[in-house]
Design an enzyme around this catalytic site. Sequence first.
Site, PDB file in Angstrom:
ATOM      1  N   HIS A 119      39.325  14.775  24.857  1.00 27.97           N
ATOM      2  CA  HIS A 119      39.378  14.956  23.420  1.00 27.97           C
ATOM      3  C   HIS A 119      39.694  13.642  22.739  1.00 27.97           C
ATOM      4  O   HIS A 119      40.075  12.668  23.381  1.00 27.97           O
ATOM      5  CB  HIS A 119      40.465  15.979  23.057  1.00 27.97           C
ATOM      6  CG  HIS A 119      41.845  15.488  23.327  1.00 27.97           C
ATOM      7  ND1 HIS A 119      42.465  15.638  24.538  1.00 27.97           N
ATOM      8  CD2 HIS A 119      42.731  14.818  22.533  1.00 27.97           C
ATOM      9  CE1 HIS A 119      43.672  15.093  24.496  1.00 27.97           C
ATOM     10  NE2 HIS A 119      43.854  14.583  23.283  1.00 27.97           N
ATOM     11  N   LEU A 120      39.545  13.628  21.407  1.00 26.27           N
ATOM     12  CA  LEU A 120      39.995  12.518  20.573  1.00 26.27           C
ATOM     13  C   LEU A 120      41.046  13.050  19.611  1.00 26.27           C
ATOM     14  O   LEU A 120      40.791  13.990  18.858  1.00 26.27           O
ATOM     15  CB  LEU A 120      38.835  11.909  19.773  1.00 26.27           C
ATOM     16  CG  LEU A 120      37.830  11.102  20.595  1.00 26.27           C
ATOM     17  CD1 LEU A 120      36.674  11.984  21.011  1.00 26.27           C
ATOM     18  CD2 LEU A 120      37.337   9.902  19.804  1.00 26.27           C
ATOM     19  N   ASP A 203      47.255   2.224  12.300  1.00 21.43           N
ATOM     20  CA  ASP A 203      46.107   1.485  12.834  1.00 21.43           C
ATOM     21  C   ASP A 203      45.658   2.139  14.130  1.00 21.43           C
ATOM     22  O   ASP A 203      45.816   1.591  15.215  1.00 21.43           O
ATOM     23  CB  ASP A 203      46.492   0.024  13.066  1.00 21.43           C
ATOM     24  CG  ASP A 203      45.300  -0.834  13.446  1.00 21.43           C
ATOM     25  OD1 ASP A 203      44.161  -0.386  13.225  1.00 21.43           O
ATOM     26  OD2 ASP A 203      45.509  -1.943  13.976  1.00 21.43           O
ATOM     27  N   HIS A 207      40.060   7.301  20.815  1.00 18.71           N
ATOM     28  CA  HIS A 207      39.515   7.163  22.163  1.00 18.71           C
ATOM     29  C   HIS A 207      39.535   8.501  22.894  1.00 18.71           C
ATOM     30  O   HIS A 207      40.214   9.442  22.488  1.00 18.71           O
ATOM     31  CB  HIS A 207      40.329   6.145  22.963  1.00 18.71           C
ATOM     32  CG  HIS A 207      41.725   6.594  23.240  1.00 18.71           C
ATOM     33  ND1 HIS A 207      42.750   6.499  22.322  1.00 18.71           N
ATOM     34  CD2 HIS A 207      42.280   7.178  24.337  1.00 18.71           C
ATOM     35  CE1 HIS A 207      43.860   6.985  22.842  1.00 18.71           C
ATOM     36  NE2 HIS A 207      43.599   7.421  24.067  1.00 18.71           N
ATOM     37  N   VAL A 208      38.782   8.528  23.988  1.00 19.89           N
ATOM     38  CA  VAL A 208      38.783   9.659  24.919  1.00 19.89           C
ATOM     39  C   VAL A 208      39.500   9.200  26.181  1.00 19.89           C
ATOM     40  O   VAL A 208      39.060   8.253  26.837  1.00 19.89           O
ATOM     41  CB  VAL A 208      37.343  10.098  25.273  1.00 19.89           C
ATOM     42  CG1 VAL A 208      37.372  11.266  26.253  1.00 19.89           C
ATOM     43  CG2 VAL A 208      36.564  10.463  24.018  1.00 19.89           C
TER      44      VAL A 208
END
Length: 264
Positions: A119-120, A203, A207-208
């Site tokens: 997941h992200l 910031d 990602h996965v």
Amino acid sequence: MSAAPLVGYSSSGSEDEAEAAAAAAAGRSKPSGQNPLPTQRFPVPDSVLSMFSSTEEGPEDDRTKHGGRIRTFPHERGNWATHIYIPYEAKEEFLDLLDMLLPRAQTFVPRLVRMEEFHLSLSQSVVLRHHWILPFVQVLKDHMASFQRFFFTANQVKIYTNQEKTRTFIGLEVSSGHSQFLDMVSAVDRVMEEFDLTTFYQDPSFHVSLAWCVGDARLQLEGQCLRELQEIVDEFEDSEMLLRVLAEQVRCKSGNKFFSMPLK
């Protein structure tokens, strides 16, 4: 490649993370502390609350069930670890790529294991009292209602740790679709603020996560290992198309409950 950013994983599990917590998402700066819940309560019909009466206390904490990971916040009865994310459906070709990446990484850090789900993250793991779950999800759905589906690409290998540096992750960072994720996080943050919960990082590195291990293994994984993993990704057949994914829904996991919000 620059030093790894911190990621917003709880220390308890793959998405308790909702794991969240691995999953997770990620950020380069520490968030502000979590404030107490607001005193005002949204009215919830008894007929709706009764749907959850049998599980009000939430899942019990058993470290043997999540690889010895340590919770960022202690398990308390009535507290539900909650996490918002976009699910990443792994295709067979994606798993083939992972089958090439993980053994190479394990030559540097043998204790690495593959993520069970992908997941992200759009939020950190936060704690909700049981009676706040349904109002929280309804407000989240309202904020997500206007978002369109979009394509993103995750093809840059990065090394991450959680804030406590008790776990390390190998992930694929998003290289396109970043602006759409920022817009969604902004909406999620407004929900968090409405419930006096911790917002996401200023910031973030979307990602996965592919694999994880207990402890801080950045020194072993950055440098030569990272370069070799990126070469595998770059040279993998049809990797450009394989790692371009359609974001179709936002999901919220609270304890052992899942709520899906399809994008338009």
